[in-house]
Design a protein around this motif. Structure first.
Motif, PDB file in Angstrom:
ATOM      1  N   GLY A 137     -40.741 -46.664  74.403  1.00  0.00           N
ATOM      2  CA  GLY A 137     -41.636 -47.761  73.757  1.00  0.00           C
ATOM      3  C   GLY A 137     -40.823 -49.000  72.595  1.00  0.00           C
ATOM      4  N   LEU A 138     -39.925 -48.216  71.953  1.00  0.00           N
ATOM      5  CA  LEU A 138     -39.257 -48.677  70.867  1.00  0.00           C
ATOM      6  C   LEU A 138     -38.206 -49.719  71.490  1.00  0.00           C
ATOM      7  CD1 LEU A 138     -38.113 -46.065  68.308  1.00  0.00           C
ATOM      8  CD2 LEU A 138     -39.628 -48.047  67.936  1.00  0.00           C
ATOM      9  N   LEU A 139     -37.556 -49.493  72.716  1.00  0.00           N
ATOM     10  CA  LEU A 139     -36.650 -50.005  73.389  1.00  0.00           C
ATOM     11  C   LEU A 139     -37.420 -51.405  74.114  1.00  0.00           C
ATOM     12  CD1 LEU A 139     -34.477 -47.252  74.950  1.00  0.00           C
ATOM     13  CD2 LEU A 139     -33.938 -48.753  73.127  1.00  0.00           C
ATOM     14  N   ILE A 140     -38.431 -50.952  74.658  1.00  0.00           N
ATOM     15  CA  ILE A 140     -39.214 -52.009  75.302  1.00  0.00           C
ATOM     16  C   ILE A 140     -39.725 -53.181  74.422  1.00  0.00           C
ATOM     17  CG2 ILE A 140     -41.455 -52.366  76.692  1.00  0.00           C
ATOM     18  CD1 ILE A 140     -40.750 -49.608  77.893  1.00  0.00           C
ATOM     19  N   ALA A 141     -40.198 -52.597  73.200  1.00  0.00           N
ATOM     20  CA  ALA A 141     -40.809 -53.637  72.121  1.00  0.00           C
ATOM     21  C   ALA A 141     -39.625 -54.429  71.673  1.00  0.00           C
ATOM     22  CB  ALA A 141     -41.417 -52.670  70.753  1.00  0.00           C
ATOM     23  N   ALA A 142     -38.553 -53.892  71.597  1.00  0.00           N
ATOM     24  CA  ALA A 142     -37.161 -54.557  70.898  1.00  0.00           C
ATOM     25  C   ALA A 142     -37.020 -55.593  72.427  1.00  0.00           C
ATOM     26  CB  ALA A 142     -35.959 -53.767  70.524  1.00  0.00           C
ATOM     27  N   GLY A 143     -36.736 -55.162  73.372  1.00  0.00           N
ATOM     28  CA  GLY A 143     -36.589 -55.889  74.562  1.00  0.00           C
ATOM     29  C   GLY A 143     -37.370 -57.038  74.933  1.00  0.00           C
ATOM     30  N   LEU A 181     -31.323 -52.410  64.058  1.00  0.00           N
ATOM     31  CA  LEU A 181     -30.068 -52.193  65.113  1.00  0.00           C
ATOM     32  C   LEU A 181     -30.689 -52.286  66.381  1.00  0.00           C
ATOM     33  CD1 LEU A 181     -27.459 -49.615  63.442  1.00  0.00           C
ATOM     34  CD2 LEU A 181     -27.217 -51.970  63.667  1.00  0.00           C
ATOM     35  N   ILE A 182     -31.652 -51.470  66.443  1.00  0.00           N
ATOM     36  CA  ILE A 182     -32.133 -51.337  67.895  1.00  0.00           C
ATOM     37  C   ILE A 182     -32.565 -52.727  68.464  1.00  0.00           C
ATOM     38  CG2 ILE A 182     -34.036 -50.411  69.353  1.00  0.00           C
ATOM     39  CD1 ILE A 182     -33.558 -47.734  67.850  1.00  0.00           C
ATOM     40  N   TYR A 183     -33.368 -53.472  67.460  1.00  0.00           N
ATOM     41  CA  TYR A 183     -33.767 -54.741  67.734  1.00  0.00           C
ATOM     42  C   TYR A 183     -32.493 -55.866  68.138  1.00  0.00           C
ATOM     43  CZ  TYR A 183     -35.455 -59.466  67.288  1.00  0.00           C
ATOM     44  OH  TYR A 183     -35.984 -60.798  67.830  1.00  0.00           O
ATOM     45  N   MET A 184     -31.581 -55.501  67.119  1.00  0.00           N
ATOM     46  CA  MET A 184     -30.196 -56.655  67.542  1.00  0.00           C
ATOM     47  C   MET A 184     -29.679 -56.106  68.575  1.00  0.00           C
ATOM     48  SD  MET A 184     -28.891 -56.834  63.291  1.00  0.00           S
ATOM     49  CE  MET A 184     -27.794 -58.047  63.606  1.00  0.00           C
ATOM     50  N   TYR A 185     -29.503 -54.728  69.158  1.00  0.00           N
ATOM     51  CA  TYR A 185     -28.677 -54.448  70.455  1.00  0.00           C
ATOM     52  C   TYR A 185     -29.361 -55.053  71.587  1.00  0.00           C
ATOM     53  CZ  TYR A 185     -25.264 -51.578  67.816  1.00  0.00           C
ATOM     54  OH  TYR A 185     -24.452 -50.834  66.964  1.00  0.00           O
ATOM     55  N   MET A 186     -30.949 -54.687  71.484  1.00  0.00           N
ATOM     56  CA  MET A 186     -31.730 -55.093  72.547  1.00  0.00           C
ATOM     57  C   MET A 186     -31.601 -56.670  72.698  1.00  0.00           C
ATOM     58  SD  MET A 186     -32.653 -52.572  74.499  1.00  0.00           S
ATOM     59  CE  MET A 186     -34.171 -53.340  75.389  1.00  0.00           C
ATOM     60  N   ASN A 187     -31.702 -57.549  71.670  1.00  0.00           N
ATOM     61  CA  ASN A 187     -31.581 -58.877  71.500  1.00  0.00           C
ATOM     62  C   ASN A 187     -30.378 -59.509  72.234  1.00  0.00           C
ATOM     63  OD1 ASN A 187     -32.938 -61.392  70.905  1.00  0.00           O
ATOM     64  ND2 ASN A 187     -31.028 -61.460  69.416  1.00  0.00           N
ATOM     65  N   TRP A 188     -29.138 -58.671  71.885  1.00  0.00           N
ATOM     66  CA  TRP A 188     -27.918 -58.910  72.790  1.00  0.00           C
ATOM     67  C   TRP A 188     -28.125 -58.716  74.130  1.00  0.00           C
ATOM     68  CZ3 TRP A 188     -24.328 -56.410  75.499  1.00  0.00           C
ATOM     69  CH2 TRP A 188     -22.996 -57.280  75.785  1.00  0.00           C
ATOM     70  N   LEU A 189     -28.496 -57.644  74.519  1.00  0.00           N
ATOM     71  CA  LEU A 189     -28.928 -57.383  75.480  1.00  0.00           C
ATOM     72  C   LEU A 189     -29.598 -58.331  76.547  1.00  0.00           C
ATOM     73  CD1 LEU A 189     -29.025 -53.168  75.780  1.00  0.00           C
ATOM     74  CD2 LEU A 189     -27.211 -54.792  77.164  1.00  0.00           C
ATOM     75  N   PRO A 230     -40.380 -59.801  64.493  1.00  0.00           N
ATOM     76  CA  PRO A 230     -39.819 -59.463  63.645  1.00  0.00           C
ATOM     77  C   PRO A 230     -39.509 -60.193  62.397  1.00  0.00           C
ATOM     78  CG  PRO A 230     -38.970 -59.809  65.862  1.00  0.00           C
ATOM     79  CD  PRO A 230     -40.289 -60.262  65.902  1.00  0.00           C
ATOM     80  N   GLN A 231     -40.009 -61.402  62.359  1.00  0.00           N
ATOM     81  CA  GLN A 231     -39.996 -62.059  60.917  1.00  0.00           C
ATOM     82  C   GLN A 231     -40.970 -61.311  59.959  1.00  0.00           C
ATOM     83  OE1 GLN A 231     -41.944 -66.011  61.114  1.00  0.00           O
ATOM     84  NE2 GLN A 231     -43.799 -65.241  62.219  1.00  0.00           N
ATOM     85  N   TYR A 232     -41.806 -60.373  60.184  1.00  0.00           N
ATOM     86  CA  TYR A 232     -42.480 -59.509  59.399  1.00  0.00           C
ATOM     87  C   TYR A 232     -41.941 -58.502  59.041  1.00  0.00           C
ATOM     88  CZ  TYR A 232     -45.955 -63.202  60.992  1.00  0.00           C
ATOM     89  OH  TYR A 232     -46.549 -64.409  61.226  1.00  0.00           O
TER      90      TYR A 232
END
Length: 181
Positions: A114-120, A66-74, A7-9
């Motif tokens: 895949g997006l959800l798994i990547a973020a998760g 947003l998807i990343y932030m939500y999955m990070n919270w989860l 995510p830093q990139y």
């Protein structure tokens, strides 16, 4: 070891606008309006047209953030309960996607999963997706719907608080603003 999908990139995009659109869609769902409400669709289409290509790219990146932030919270919530975020959240979200064939054509479900798994797993969904070529027009509605489903999933976990997911992001953005001052 760092990944090219770290995510830093990743560009953050226009998170505020993405949040506004996702929250608007969520509120419509809670009010019992259909996803094809003509008035809301007209307003969203008019707004999207006003953004131009660069603005739409920012909105797309903001939605992925947003998807990343939500999955990070989860991920953090699941870790506190010794649960795996991917095992806890992704199957339920994919099952819901499969029940919505007009929004999620079968061929886009694996990409959204895949997006959800990547973020998760701590990767940028946008950078992960970029490995497979540019976004397609057919992925835009499913991307928005994925973010809405994820926010609604979080709201249910938070005791059916219909604005929890929105406050979660708004509070994080507020803290960022305070740090910048």
């Amino acid at each position: 070891m760092s990944s090219s999908c770290d995510p830093q990139y990743a560009p953050i995009g226009d998170v505020s606008t993405a949040l506004m659109l996702i929250d608007s869609r969520l509120q419509s769902v809670y009010e019992g309006k259909t996803a094809t409400d003509p008035e809301q669709r007209r307003m969203v289409d008019q707004f999207a047209a006003s953004l131009g290509a660069a603005g739409l790219d920012d909105l797309l990146e903001g939605t992925c953030t947003l998807i990343y932030m939500y999955m990070n919270w989860l991920r953090q919530a699941c870790a506190s309960q010794d649960e795996d975020v991917v095992g806890y959240s992704v199957p339920a979200l994919v099952a819901t996607m499969r029940m919505m064939p007009r929004t999620f054509k079968p061929e886009v479900v694996p990409m959204m999963a895949g997006l959800l798994i990547a973020a998760g797993t701590g990767l940028s969904p946008n950078l992960w997706r970029a490995q497979y070529g540019p976004w397609t027009k057919d992925e835009m509605n499913p991307l928005e719907a994925t973010a809405v489903l994820l926010a609604e999933h979080i709201n249910r976990i938070a005791g059916d608080d219909h604005s929890f997911a929105t406050r979660l992001i708004s509070d994080a953005l507020g803290r960022l603003d305070e740090e910048e001052v």
